[in-house]
Design a protein around this motif. Structure first.
Motif, PDB file in Angstrom:
ATOM      1  N   LYS A 189       0.801  -1.225   0.000  1.00  0.00           N
ATOM      2  CA  LYS A 189       0.000   0.000   0.000  1.00  0.00           C
ATOM      3  C   LYS A 189       0.834   1.274   0.000  1.00  0.00           C
ATOM      4  CE  LYS A 189      -3.553  -2.702   0.216  1.00  0.00           C
ATOM      5  NZ  LYS A 189      -4.257  -3.055  -1.050  1.00  0.00           N
ATOM      6  N   TYR A 190       2.077   1.188  -0.491  1.00  0.00           N
ATOM      7  CA  TYR A 190       2.827   2.421  -0.728  1.00  0.00           C
ATOM      8  C   TYR A 190       2.219   3.140  -1.932  1.00  0.00           C
ATOM      9  CZ  TYR A 190       6.502   1.224   2.612  1.00  0.00           C
ATOM     10  OH  TYR A 190       7.188   0.927   3.768  1.00  0.00           O
ATOM     11  N   ASN A 191       2.426   4.436  -2.008  1.00  0.00           N
ATOM     12  CA  ASN A 191       1.816   5.246  -3.055  1.00  0.00           C
ATOM     13  C   ASN A 191       2.691   5.226  -4.311  1.00  0.00           C
ATOM     14  OD1 ASN A 191       0.286   7.027  -4.530  1.00  0.00           O
ATOM     15  ND2 ASN A 191       0.862   8.838  -3.345  1.00  0.00           N
ATOM     16  N   VAL A 192       2.602   4.126  -5.064  1.00  0.00           N
ATOM     17  CA  VAL A 192       3.356   3.997  -6.310  1.00  0.00           C
ATOM     18  C   VAL A 192       2.505   4.570  -7.434  1.00  0.00           C
ATOM     19  CG1 VAL A 192       4.487   2.404  -7.896  1.00  0.00           C
ATOM     20  CG2 VAL A 192       4.525   1.942  -5.449  1.00  0.00           C
ATOM     21  N   LEU A 193       3.011   5.594  -8.078  1.00  0.00           N
ATOM     22  CA  LEU A 193       2.252   6.288  -9.106  1.00  0.00           C
ATOM     23  C   LEU A 193       2.107   5.434 -10.371  1.00  0.00           C
ATOM     24  CD1 LEU A 193       3.947   9.797  -8.760  1.00  0.00           C
ATOM     25  CD2 LEU A 193       1.727   9.088  -7.824  1.00  0.00           C
ATOM     26  N   ASP A 194       1.046   5.681 -11.107  1.00  0.00           N
ATOM     27  CA  ASP A 194       0.826   5.035 -12.394  1.00  0.00           C
ATOM     28  C   ASP A 194       0.178   6.070 -13.317  1.00  0.00           C
ATOM     29  OD1 ASP A 194       0.331   3.484 -14.584  1.00  0.00           O
ATOM     30  OD2 ASP A 194      -0.795   1.923 -13.532  1.00  0.00           O
ATOM     31  N   VAL A 195       0.991   6.694 -14.176  1.00  0.00           N
ATOM     32  CA  VAL A 195       0.480   7.763 -15.039  1.00  0.00           C
ATOM     33  C   VAL A 195      -0.044   7.233 -16.371  1.00  0.00           C
ATOM     34  CG1 VAL A 195       1.957   9.520 -13.986  1.00  0.00           C
ATOM     35  CG2 VAL A 195       2.790   8.245 -15.990  1.00  0.00           C
ATOM     36  N   GLU A 196       0.151   5.926 -16.628  1.00  0.00           N
ATOM     37  CA  GLU A 196      -0.404   5.295 -17.832  1.00  0.00           C
ATOM     38  C   GLU A 196      -1.157   4.028 -17.441  1.00  0.00           C
ATOM     39  OE1 GLU A 196       1.861   5.638 -21.707  1.00  0.00           O
ATOM     40  OE2 GLU A 196       3.510   5.952 -20.307  1.00  0.00           O
ATOM     41  N   PRO A 197      -2.267   4.174 -16.726  1.00  0.00           N
ATOM     42  CA  PRO A 197      -2.997   2.996 -16.230  1.00  0.00           C
ATOM     43  C   PRO A 197      -3.632   2.197 -17.369  1.00  0.00           C
ATOM     44  CG  PRO A 197      -4.257   4.991 -15.851  1.00  0.00           C
ATOM     45  CD  PRO A 197      -2.923   5.438 -16.346  1.00  0.00           C
ATOM     46  N   ARG A 198      -3.883   0.936 -17.089  1.00  0.00           N
ATOM     47  CA  ARG A 198      -4.490   0.047 -18.084  1.00  0.00           C
ATOM     48  C   ARG A 198      -5.914   0.492 -18.399  1.00  0.00           C
ATOM     49  NH1 ARG A 198      -5.281  -5.508 -14.751  1.00  0.00           N
ATOM     50  NH2 ARG A 198      -3.394  -4.777 -13.710  1.00  0.00           N
ATOM     51  N   PRO A 199      -6.367   0.232 -19.610  1.00  0.00           N
ATOM     52  CA  PRO A 199      -7.777   0.497 -19.924  1.00  0.00           C
ATOM     53  C   PRO A 199      -8.681  -0.408 -19.087  1.00  0.00           C
ATOM     54  CG  PRO A 199      -6.476   0.214 -21.927  1.00  0.00           C
ATOM     55  CD  PRO A 199      -5.593  -0.200 -20.780  1.00  0.00           C
ATOM     56  N   PRO A 200      -9.885  -0.001 -18.808  1.00  0.00           N
ATOM     57  CA  PRO A 200     -10.804  -0.811 -17.988  1.00  0.00           C
ATOM     58  C   PRO A 200     -11.056  -2.184 -18.611  1.00  0.00           C
ATOM     59  CG  PRO A 200     -11.654   1.413 -18.296  1.00  0.00           C
ATOM     60  CD  PRO A 200     -10.473   1.283 -19.202  1.00  0.00           C
ATOM     61  N   GLY A 201     -11.119  -3.197 -17.751  1.00  0.00           N
ATOM     62  CA  GLY A 201     -11.500  -4.524 -18.192  1.00  0.00           C
ATOM     63  C   GLY A 201     -10.375  -5.430 -18.643  1.00  0.00           C
ATOM     64  N   ILE A 202      -9.152  -4.930 -18.695  1.00  0.00           N
ATOM     65  CA  ILE A 202      -8.025  -5.762 -19.135  1.00  0.00           C
ATOM     66  C   ILE A 202      -7.491  -6.563 -17.949  1.00  0.00           C
ATOM     67  CG2 ILE A 202      -5.664  -5.745 -20.004  1.00  0.00           C
ATOM     68  CD1 ILE A 202      -6.311  -3.511 -21.779  1.00  0.00           C
ATOM     69  N   LEU A 203      -7.349  -7.867 -18.120  1.00  0.00           N
ATOM     70  CA  LEU A 203      -6.837  -8.726 -17.060  1.00  0.00           C
ATOM     71  C   LEU A 203      -5.339  -8.518 -16.861  1.00  0.00           C
ATOM     72  CD1 LEU A 203      -8.719 -12.039 -17.953  1.00  0.00           C
ATOM     73  CD2 LEU A 203      -9.349 -10.318 -16.250  1.00  0.00           C
ATOM     74  N   LYS A 218      -2.593 -10.426 -16.786  1.00  0.00           N
ATOM     75  CA  LYS A 218      -1.608 -11.015 -17.690  1.00  0.00           C
ATOM     76  C   LYS A 218      -1.533 -10.247 -19.000  1.00  0.00           C
ATOM     77  CE  LYS A 218      -0.005 -15.484 -19.463  1.00  0.00           C
ATOM     78  NZ  LYS A 218       0.429 -14.960 -20.757  1.00  0.00           N
ATOM     79  N   LEU A 219      -2.682  -9.935 -19.582  1.00  0.00           N
ATOM     80  CA  LEU A 219      -2.699  -9.190 -20.837  1.00  0.00           C
ATOM     81  C   LEU A 219      -2.171  -7.771 -20.629  1.00  0.00           C
ATOM     82  CD1 LEU A 219      -3.452  -9.342 -23.819  1.00  0.00           C
ATOM     83  CD2 LEU A 219      -5.723  -8.476 -23.216  1.00  0.00           C
ATOM     84  N   ALA A 220      -2.516  -7.159 -19.499  1.00  0.00           N
ATOM     85  CA  ALA A 220      -2.021  -5.813 -19.204  1.00  0.00           C
ATOM     86  C   ALA A 220      -0.507  -5.793 -19.130  1.00  0.00           C
ATOM     87  CB  ALA A 220      -2.622  -5.311 -17.890  1.00  0.00           C
ATOM     88  N   ASN A 221       0.088  -6.795 -18.461  1.00  0.00           N
ATOM     89  CA  ASN A 221       1.546  -6.883 -18.379  1.00  0.00           C
ATOM     90  C   ASN A 221       2.177  -7.041 -19.751  1.00  0.00           C
ATOM     91  OD1 ASN A 221       1.397  -6.655 -15.638  1.00  0.00           O
ATOM     92  ND2 ASN A 221       1.979  -8.756 -15.177  1.00  0.00           N
ATOM     93  N   GLU A 222       1.573  -7.864 -20.594  1.00  0.00           N
ATOM     94  CA  GLU A 222       2.107  -8.083 -21.937  1.00  0.00           C
ATOM     95  C   GLU A 222       2.142  -6.792 -22.747  1.00  0.00           C
ATOM     96  OE1 GLU A 222      -0.206 -11.129 -23.757  1.00  0.00           O
ATOM     97  OE2 GLU A 222       0.567 -12.739 -22.455  1.00  0.00           O
ATOM     98  N   TYR A 223       1.230  -5.879 -22.442  1.00  0.00           N
ATOM     99  CA  TYR A 223       1.176  -4.608 -23.149  1.00  0.00           C
ATOM    100  C   TYR A 223       1.812  -3.460 -22.342  1.00  0.00           C
ATOM    101  CZ  TYR A 223      -1.563  -6.442 -27.016  1.00  0.00           C
ATOM    102  OH  TYR A 223      -1.968  -7.139 -28.133  1.00  0.00           O
ATOM    103  N   GLY A 224       2.586  -3.807 -21.334  1.00  0.00           N
ATOM    104  CA  GLY A 224       3.370  -2.799 -20.632  1.00  0.00           C
ATOM    105  C   GLY A 224       2.637  -1.999 -19.589  1.00  0.00           C
ATOM    106  N   TYR A 225       1.410  -2.378 -19.262  1.00  0.00           N
ATOM    107  CA  TYR A 225       0.672  -1.646 -18.239  1.00  0.00           C
ATOM    108  C   TYR A 225       0.996  -2.200 -16.853  1.00  0.00           C
ATOM    109  CZ  TYR A 225      -2.235   0.233 -22.006  1.00  0.00           C
ATOM    110  OH  TYR A 225      -2.677   0.876 -23.137  1.00  0.00           O
ATOM    111  N   GLY A 226       1.183  -1.301 -15.897  1.00  0.00           N
ATOM    112  CA  GLY A 226       1.361  -1.699 -14.507  1.00  0.00           C
ATOM    113  C   GLY A 226       2.735  -2.213 -14.149  1.00  0.00           C
ATOM    114  N   LEU A 227       3.635  -2.331 -15.112  1.00  0.00           N
ATOM    115  CA  LEU A 227       4.984  -2.812 -14.797  1.00  0.00           C
ATOM    116  C   LEU A 227       5.779  -1.744 -14.065  1.00  0.00           C
ATOM    117  CD1 LEU A 227       5.919  -4.558 -18.177  1.00  0.00           C
ATOM    118  CD2 LEU A 227       4.863  -5.576 -16.140  1.00  0.00           C
ATOM    119  N   TYR A 228       5.601  -0.524 -14.490  1.00  0.00           N
ATOM    120  CA  TYR A 228       6.287   0.625 -13.899  1.00  0.00           C
ATOM    121  C   TYR A 228       5.291   1.767 -13.737  1.00  0.00           C
ATOM    122  CZ  TYR A 228      10.417  -2.014 -15.278  1.00  0.00           C
ATOM    123  OH  TYR A 228      11.357  -2.998 -15.414  1.00  0.00           O
TER     124      TYR A 228
END
Length: 348
Positions: A59-73, A75-85
């Motif tokens: 629960k640290y405040n890790v920013l995400d300025v390019e969040p995944r589109p709604p509804g993407i699971l 595994k697929l989000a990781n494959e498209y670079g979402y949420g990795l950094y």
């Protein structure tokens, strides 16, 4: 009184190292400042993905300025670079790449699309982050549009974050010969083709990497004067080396240089700290049980040992022995590493 009298137990090998393993060692890290409540950005090589994941879980405040589109699971989000950094830039293996991205984001450097838009079988890729669209995009124009949006978001990340965590991964890098720009990896491995008249290999030196990191620090603080920095060095060995020597020698060279860079910077500046994830996993003194049989992939228990030391130091908790109690022994999953593609060239 003699100089070594009265020193703490961690300052002697017999009491600081000898009794311990990577998951039990005490006081290996003394943070310069607390991170509780800070807005945190993460970037770097593959291992840095684990830092972001562990911090979010706590629960640290890790920013995400390019969040995944709604509804993407996941595994697929990781494959498209979402949420990795904190931004969708994929892995940043070198300090030069981090500096170049920052220069682009701040409008100091403009790179012609002809230098980064790669085409393969009718699909188009961004050479600076070729795997965030693993199937490519239909047109070069869409790649350029996505890149401008990404740069705008990375600029906002720099202005928002209080702490920038960066994992140094490699010294070996591929450049455009004439434009002097660095690519994420050798262009031919994900898209496009390798052209020896246009592409060249460089093994960056200590002085170059220090200079790149200091230039990044200056630019970041020009838009966000209060920003602090936490450096780590990836413990993951090189998949392959472009230097005509044994990959083990190249690995030790690269990691030694990066560790020296991190030490130089953290010892020179109050706003730069260093966390010894590399020492916890890559030195033989604390045991070698956290790597798979390939001697390269870090097991889940290895990641947990590293993050336990980090959070124990920051949360003021005592490091507890867990030997014999860990049940998760599989390799780190869902970590996206483009350099692993180089393994395809290994002799059969």
């Amino acid at each position: 009184m003699l100089p070594y009298e009265g020193l703490s137990a961690r300052q002697f090998w017999k009491t600081g190292v000898q009794p311990f393993a990577s998951d039990t060692i005490q006081e290996i890290y003394s943070p310069k400042w607390p991170i509780d409540g800070l807005r945190i950005a993460t970037a770097g090589s593959c291992f840095a993905q684990e830092i972001a994941k562990a911090m979010r879980a706590r629960k640290y405040n890790v920013l995400d300025v390019e969040p995944r589109p709604p509804g993407i699971l996941d595994k697929l989000a990781n494959e498209y670079g979402y949420g990795l950094y904190s931004a969708r830039h994929g892995n940043i293996y070198t300090a030069r790449h981090l500096l170049q991205l920052t220069q682009e984001a701040l409008g100091i450097l403009e790179i012609s699309p002809r230098l980064y838009v790669l085409e393969k079988k009718g699909r188009h890729f961004d050479a600076f982050r070729p795997t965030v669209e693993p199937k490519g995009l239909p047109s070069a124009e869409e790649v350029v549009e996505q890149r401008y949006d990404h740069l705008s978001r990375f600029r906002s990340l720099l202005s928002q974050c209080d702490l920038f965590i960066f994992t140094l991964g490699l010294t070996e890098a591929w450049f455009h010969k004439h434009a002097d720009i660095v690519y994420q990896i050798a262009p031919s491995r994900t898209s496009g083709t390798y052209d020896p008249d246009q592409n060249e290999f460089r093994n960056l030196r200590f002085s170059e990497i220090v200079s790149d990191m200091l230039a990044f620090r200056d630019l970041a603080k020009s838009v966000n004067p209060g920003m602090r920095f936490l450096l780590t060095v990836s413990p993951v060995p090189l998949v392959a080396t472009a230097v005509p020597q044994h990959v083990l020698v190249s690995t030790v060279r690269s990691k030694s240089v990066l560790r020296a860079v991190a030490g130089e910077l953290s010892e020179s500046f109050d706003d730069i700290d260093y966390f010894p994830s590399f020492e916890l996993l890559s030195t033989p003194f604390l045991g070698t049980g956290f790597f798979e049989e390939n001697k390269r992939s870090v097991k889940r228990t290895g990641v947990e040992a590293v993050m336990k030391s980090f959070f124990a130091a920051h949360e003021g908790t005592e490091q507890k022995t867990t030997t014999g109690t860990a049940t998760a022994t599989k390799t780190v999953e869902e970590v996206v590493c483009e350099d692993a593609l180089l393994e395809a060239f290994a002799p059969r």
